[in-house]
Motif scaffolding. Structure first.
Motif, PDB file in Angstrom:
ATOM      1  N   ALA A   1     -13.138  -0.253  16.179  1.00  0.00           N
ATOM      2  CA  ALA A   1     -12.758   0.884  15.341  1.00  0.00           C
ATOM      3  C   ALA A   1     -12.359   0.415  13.940  1.00  0.00           C
ATOM      4  O   ALA A   1     -12.736   1.020  12.936  1.00  0.00           O
ATOM      5  CB  ALA A   1     -11.618   1.664  15.991  1.00  0.00           C
ATOM      6  N   PHE A   2     -11.602  -0.668  13.876  1.00  0.00           N
ATOM      7  CA  PHE A   2     -11.172  -1.195  12.583  1.00  0.00           C
ATOM      8  C   PHE A   2     -12.379  -1.663  11.760  1.00  0.00           C
ATOM      9  O   PHE A   2     -12.489  -1.360  10.569  1.00  0.00           O
ATOM     10  CB  PHE A   2     -10.180  -2.353  12.788  1.00  0.00           C
ATOM     11  CG  PHE A   2      -9.615  -2.890  11.512  1.00  0.00           C
ATOM     12  CD1 PHE A   2      -8.579  -2.238  10.866  1.00  0.00           C
ATOM     13  CD2 PHE A   2     -10.113  -4.056  10.945  1.00  0.00           C
ATOM     14  CE1 PHE A   2      -8.048  -2.724   9.673  1.00  0.00           C
ATOM     15  CE2 PHE A   2      -9.595  -4.565   9.760  1.00  0.00           C
ATOM     16  CZ  PHE A   2      -8.560  -3.892   9.127  1.00  0.00           C
ATOM     17  N   ALA A   3     -13.280  -2.406  12.411  1.00  0.00           N
ATOM     18  CA  ALA A   3     -14.460  -2.920  11.700  1.00  0.00           C
ATOM     19  C   ALA A   3     -15.324  -1.769  11.195  1.00  0.00           C
ATOM     20  O   ALA A   3     -15.798  -1.798  10.055  1.00  0.00           O
ATOM     21  CB  ALA A   3     -15.270  -3.832  12.615  1.00  0.00           C
ATOM     22  N   ARG A   4     -15.510  -0.753  12.024  1.00  0.00           N
ATOM     23  CA  ARG A   4     -16.323   0.387  11.604  1.00  0.00           C
ATOM     24  C   ARG A   4     -15.659   1.146  10.442  1.00  0.00           C
ATOM     25  O   ARG A   4     -16.330   1.613   9.530  1.00  0.00           O
ATOM     26  CB  ARG A   4     -16.606   1.308  12.780  1.00  0.00           C
ATOM     27  CG  ARG A   4     -17.708   0.770  13.675  1.00  0.00           C
ATOM     28  CD  ARG A   4     -17.993   1.664  14.861  1.00  0.00           C
ATOM     29  NE  ARG A   4     -19.166   1.333  15.617  1.00  0.00           N
ATOM     30  CZ  ARG A   4     -19.415   0.209  16.265  1.00  0.00           C
ATOM     31  NH1 ARG A   4     -18.540  -0.770  16.213  1.00  0.00           N
ATOM     32  NH2 ARG A   4     -20.515   0.002  16.944  1.00  0.00           N
ATOM     33  N   GLU A   5     -14.341   1.236  10.488  1.00  0.00           N
ATOM     34  CA  GLU A   5     -13.629   1.891   9.393  1.00  0.00           C
ATOM     35  C   GLU A   5     -13.787   1.092   8.102  1.00  0.00           C
ATOM     36  O   GLU A   5     -14.024   1.655   7.036  1.00  0.00           O
ATOM     37  CB  GLU A   5     -12.143   2.041   9.737  1.00  0.00           C
ATOM     38  CG  GLU A   5     -11.343   2.720   8.641  1.00  0.00           C
ATOM     39  CD  GLU A   5      -9.885   2.907   9.033  1.00  0.00           C
ATOM     40  OE1 GLU A   5      -9.051   2.168   8.478  1.00  0.00           O
ATOM     41  OE2 GLU A   5      -9.598   3.763   9.879  1.00  0.00           O
ATOM     42  N   LYS A   6     -13.666  -0.220   8.197  1.00  0.00           N
ATOM     43  CA  LYS A   6     -13.775  -1.070   7.014  1.00  0.00           C
ATOM     44  C   LYS A   6     -15.196  -1.088   6.445  1.00  0.00           C
ATOM     45  O   LYS A   6     -15.377  -1.135   5.235  1.00  0.00           O
ATOM     46  CB  LYS A   6     -13.343  -2.511   7.327  1.00  0.00           C
ATOM     47  CG  LYS A   6     -11.854  -2.655   7.493  1.00  0.00           C
ATOM     48  CD  LYS A   6     -11.186  -2.270   6.216  1.00  0.00           C
ATOM     49  CE  LYS A   6      -9.816  -2.810   6.061  1.00  0.00           C
ATOM     50  NZ  LYS A   6      -9.220  -2.422   4.789  1.00  0.00           N
ATOM     51  N   LEU A   7     -16.206  -1.065   7.328  1.00  0.00           N
ATOM     52  CA  LEU A   7     -17.599  -1.113   6.871  1.00  0.00           C
ATOM     53  C   LEU A   7     -18.138   0.257   6.508  1.00  0.00           C
ATOM     54  O   LEU A   7     -19.158   0.364   5.833  1.00  0.00           O
ATOM     55  CB  LEU A   7     -18.491  -1.760   7.944  1.00  0.00           C
ATOM     56  CG  LEU A   7     -18.227  -3.251   8.179  1.00  0.00           C
ATOM     57  CD1 LEU A   7     -18.968  -3.736   9.407  1.00  0.00           C
ATOM     58  CD2 LEU A   7     -18.591  -4.067   6.951  1.00  0.00           C
ATOM     59  N   GLY A   8     -17.443   1.303   6.955  1.00  0.00           N
ATOM     60  CA  GLY A   8     -17.862   2.663   6.642  1.00  0.00           C
ATOM     61  C   GLY A   8     -19.120   3.060   7.391  1.00  0.00           C
ATOM     62  O   GLY A   8     -19.507   2.429   8.363  1.00  0.00           O
ATOM     63  N   ASP A   9     -19.743   4.130   6.920  1.00  0.00           N
ATOM     64  CA  ASP A   9     -20.998   4.561   7.525  1.00  0.00           C
ATOM     65  C   ASP A   9     -21.994   4.829   6.406  1.00  0.00           C
ATOM     66  O   ASP A   9     -21.672   4.772   5.233  1.00  0.00           O
ATOM     67  CB  ASP A   9     -20.811   5.781   8.428  1.00  0.00           C
ATOM     68  CG  ASP A   9     -20.093   6.920   7.726  1.00  0.00           C
ATOM     69  OD1 ASP A   9     -19.911   6.866   6.490  1.00  0.00           O
ATOM     70  OD2 ASP A   9     -19.706   7.874   8.408  1.00  0.00           O
ATOM     71  N   GLY A  10     -23.201   5.075   6.780  1.00  0.00           N
ATOM     72  CA  GLY A  10     -24.222   5.310   5.768  1.00  0.00           C
ATOM     73  C   GLY A  10     -25.050   4.076   5.505  1.00  0.00           C
ATOM     74  O   GLY A  10     -25.122   3.156   6.328  1.00  0.00           O
ATOM     75  N   ASN A  11     -25.645   4.027   4.349  1.00  0.00           N
ATOM     76  CA  ASN A  11     -26.589   2.991   3.971  1.00  0.00           C
ATOM     77  C   ASN A  11     -25.975   1.589   4.060  1.00  0.00           C
ATOM     78  O   ASN A  11     -25.017   1.286   3.371  1.00  0.00           O
ATOM     79  CB  ASN A  11     -27.096   3.253   2.547  1.00  0.00           C
ATOM     80  CG  ASN A  11     -28.251   2.369   2.170  1.00  0.00           C
ATOM     81  OD1 ASN A  11     -28.958   1.871   3.028  1.00  0.00           O
ATOM     82  ND2 ASN A  11     -28.444   2.187   0.876  1.00  0.00           N
ATOM     83  N   GLY A  12     -26.523   0.757   4.933  1.00  0.00           N
ATOM     84  CA  GLY A  12     -26.089  -0.630   5.045  1.00  0.00           C
ATOM     85  C   GLY A  12     -24.982  -0.893   6.042  1.00  0.00           C
ATOM     86  O   GLY A  12     -24.658  -2.050   6.313  1.00  0.00           O
TER      87      GLY A  12
END
Length: 187
Positions: free
Chosen positions: A19-30
Motif C-alpha cells: 500500500a505504501f509503495a503504491r501510494e508513493k508511486l501513484g497511478d497512471g502513466n509509468g
C-alpha cells in the motif's frame, strides 16, 4: 501515515508495504512499470549481495522491466519522486533495507506462478528474508499451509501467529497448531 487509514485490519506487513509503495508511486502513466522496475532492481541487488548500485543500473532495470511502447521517462520520474530509491552522487539505494526486501519478494511472487516452485525458491538461504513477505502476499490457506509445512521454520510460524503475515496466515497456522496439539493429546 495516510496508508494506515486505507488498509483493512488483519493485513500483513506485505500489505502495508504494498500500500505504501503504491501510494508513493501513484497511478497512471509509468506506475506499474516503476513497480516492476523496483522489483527487478531489488532482485539484482539481492543476487549481488549489495544494497546500493549505480544510477545507470536503476535506469537499466526500468528498461528491462518495460514492454514496448513504455514511457521510460515517466517510470524514471515516478521512482525519483517516490523517494523509495534516492540517488546521490551517481549511486542509488532503497531508502530502507526492508523496501529492498519487500520488492525482492514482489519479484519472487511475480516470477513463480506455481506454489511448489515458490516453496523451493524460498528454501534457498538467499531468500530467507523474503519468506514473511511472501507468506503475507498469499491469499489461499492451502498455499499458506503448504508453504509453512514445507519450510518448517519455527520463527516463521511465530511471525504468522502474531499476525505479521496477515490474518489468513494467522488463522491457517493457528489451525495447524490446534491440529498438532489435538494429535498429541490423542496419543
Amino acid at each position: 501515515a495516510s496508508v494506515f487509514s486505507n488498509v483493512r485490519p488483519g493485513v500483513s506487513r506485505h500489505g502495508y508495504y504494498a500500500a505504501f509503495a503504491r501510494e508513493k508511486l501513484g497511478d497512471g502513466n509509468g506506475a506499474l512499470q516503476s513497480y516492476r522496475a523496483l522489483a527487478l532492481l531489488a532482485r539484482q541487488l539481492r543476487q549481488a549481495f549489495v544494497y546500493s548500485t549505480t544510477e545507470a543500473s536503476v535506469l537499466h532495470a526500468i528498461e528491462r522491466s518495460s514492454g514496448s511502447g513504455a514511457d521510460l521517462d515517466a517510470a524514471s520520474s515516478r521512482i525519483a519522486m517516490s523517494g523509495l530509491v534516492p540517488v546521490s552522487g551517481g549511486y542509488a539505494a532503497f531508502r530502507h533495507e526492508q523496501f529492498q526486501t519487500f520488492f525482492a519478494a514482489e519479484d519472487l511472487l511475480a516470477t513463480h506462478a506455481d506454489i511448489q516452485a515458490m516453496i523451493e525458491s524460498l528454501k534457498l538461504p538467499v531468500h530467507a528474508e523474503l519468506r514473511e513477505f511472501v507468506l503475507g502476499a498469499l491469499t489461499s490457506s492451502i498455499d499458506i499451509e503448504a508453504t509453512v509445512l514445507a519450510l518448517g521454520l519455527h520463527d516463521l510460524v511465530g511471525e504468522c501467529l502474531v499476525g505479521h503475515c496477515g490474518g489468513e496466515a494467522q488463522k491457517t497456522v493457528r489451525d495447524l497448531c490446534h491440529a498438532a496439539i489435538d494429535r498429541l493429546a490423542t496419543h
